[in-house]
Design an enzyme around this catalytic site. Structure first.
Site: not given
Length: 406
Positions: A9, A104-105
């Site tokens: 993350d 983003d994860e």
């Protein structure tokens, strides 16, 4: 460990990218989202801004009241998508499967690559090191036996953190006395239901399993399982064709009560949907119209259609649906296609083979865009590639709202 999952993350992703590219922003309260005088919310913010109580999803005007001296920026999604692709190139190096759940994860299955916890630990630190050295960004990484535990682990030491949860017992011991919202799928509304029954912590869930299941049904069954650390879900790589729908929407800075203007906006949204559908070679078998009225009441209308991936039929169906709804001021409008399938599932017609449908649609689109050009004095046809970008689309729609002349 039957499987070894890493959850990565990024830390305040949008804000971190902007700070990386403009170091003068470092150490300042940076808020990415709408401008304070606009409608909208906070997309993300720097950790300095979070000290003021600002968080993702907060109304931008509330954020401004908390931090009037903050630096406010619109998001640059094209830049973030480019960085996201670079991140996944790093992550994919170490994973048997990569399930991206946001720009983003991601969940990474490293069972075969890592072999054991020590190997997973080494991979996690390599990911953190390469992300920092190659992209100038930090991430928080969790290693665990399951997806739920891995996500919990990545959140444990933010920002720039590392944490591991090797077993279900370790997971339960960590969260046993935490609020129920620590459990995956338990949001604010679900938590409120549980609170009314005196169920506030994970321990309460364990001790009241029958009540939780009675209140929440199938979701309750899931919650009682993860409260015991049971989660055998696999990491499933995302494929565009697995999506249930493709849609695009815009929120107006002032409510719109002219439905002819809404129809013009629907054409641009339909073009954006077409662009994404063709990018992934998908078509829909239904069209959806979404509206949010001035009082925040939202409605969705849909209609089954023949296979479509082109703007004109999407637009025409959306207009038909719009003509059937209650006409009062609108805050948000969106259009989408659903029941997606690939090209192999499309039923061709004789007109398809002879190109008649395509020719008619191209002529109709040309005529529609020419009408828009005359009405707003903008070259829509020559700027479609830019309009597909989120910020340009919103600016164009706002220009249309201010300059509409029926």
């Amino acid at each position: 460990m039957n499987q070894i999952i890493i959850h990565v993350d990024m830390d305040a992703f949008y804000a971190s990218v902007e700070i990386r590219d403009n170091p003068s922003l470092r150490g300042k309260p940076l808020i990415i989202g709408s401008m304070p005088w606009e409608r909208g919310v906070v997309a993300t913010c720097s950790y300095e801004a979070r000290q003021y109580g600002i968080h993702s999803g907060m109304n931008i005007k509330d954020a401004y009241r908390l931090c009037p001296n903050g630096i406010y920026k619109h998001p640059d999604f094209d830049k973030y998508k480019k960085v996201s692709r670079q991140l996944h190139e790093i992550w994919d190096t170490y994973a048997g499967a990569d399930e991206g759940i946001a720009l983003d994860e991601a969940y990474l299955d490293v069972t075969e690559q890592a072999k054991d916890l020590e190997g997973a630990r080494r991979i996690a630190h390599l990911i953190k090191e390469r992300t920092k050295n190659e992209l100038g960004l930090t991430c928080s990484v969790g290693v665990a036996y399951s997806k739920t535990a891995a996500k919990t682990a990545s959140e444990e030491k933010k920002p720039d953190g590392y944490f591991e949860i090797p077993t279900a017992e370790d997971f339960v011991n960590l969260i046993i006395d935490r609020d129920v919202r620590v459990l995956f799928t338990v949001g604010k509304a679900t938590a409120e239901k549980l609170y009314t029954w005196g169920i506030h912590t994970v321990r309460d869930v364990q001790e009241n399993k029958d009540t939780v299941i009675r209140i929440l049904g199938k979701q309750g069954q899931w919650i009682t399982r993860i409260a015991l650390g049971i989660d055998d879900r696999k990491v499933i790589p995302y494929r565009p064709e697995d999506a249930k729908s493709i849609s695009r929407e815009v929120t107006f800075q002032q409510d719109v009560d002219n439905y002819e203007l809404l129809k013009d906006v629907l054409l641009l949204l339909s073009l954006c949907v077409e662009h994404r559908a063709k990018k992934y070679h998908l078509h829909g078998n239904g069209v959806t119209l979404k509206l949010t009225y001035e009082d925040m009441k939202g409605i969705t209308r849909s209609r089954i259609t023949s296979a479509c991936d082109c703007a004109v039929p999407i637009y025409e169906e959306a207009v038909r649906l719009l003509d059937l709804v209650e006409q009062r001021p609108v805050r948000l409008v969106g259009v989408g296609i659903y029941n997606l399938a690939g090209e192999e599932g499309r039923q061709m017609t004789l007109e398809d083979y002879f190109g008649e449908v395509k020719d008619r649609q191209e002529e109709k689109l040309k005529s529609l865009l020419e009408t828009l050009k005359e009405r707003y004095h903008l070259d829509f046809a020559g700027n479609l590639e830019k309009i597909y970008q989120g910020e340009v689309l919103h600016k164009t729609v706002e220009y249309m709202r201010r300059h509409f002349r029926g």
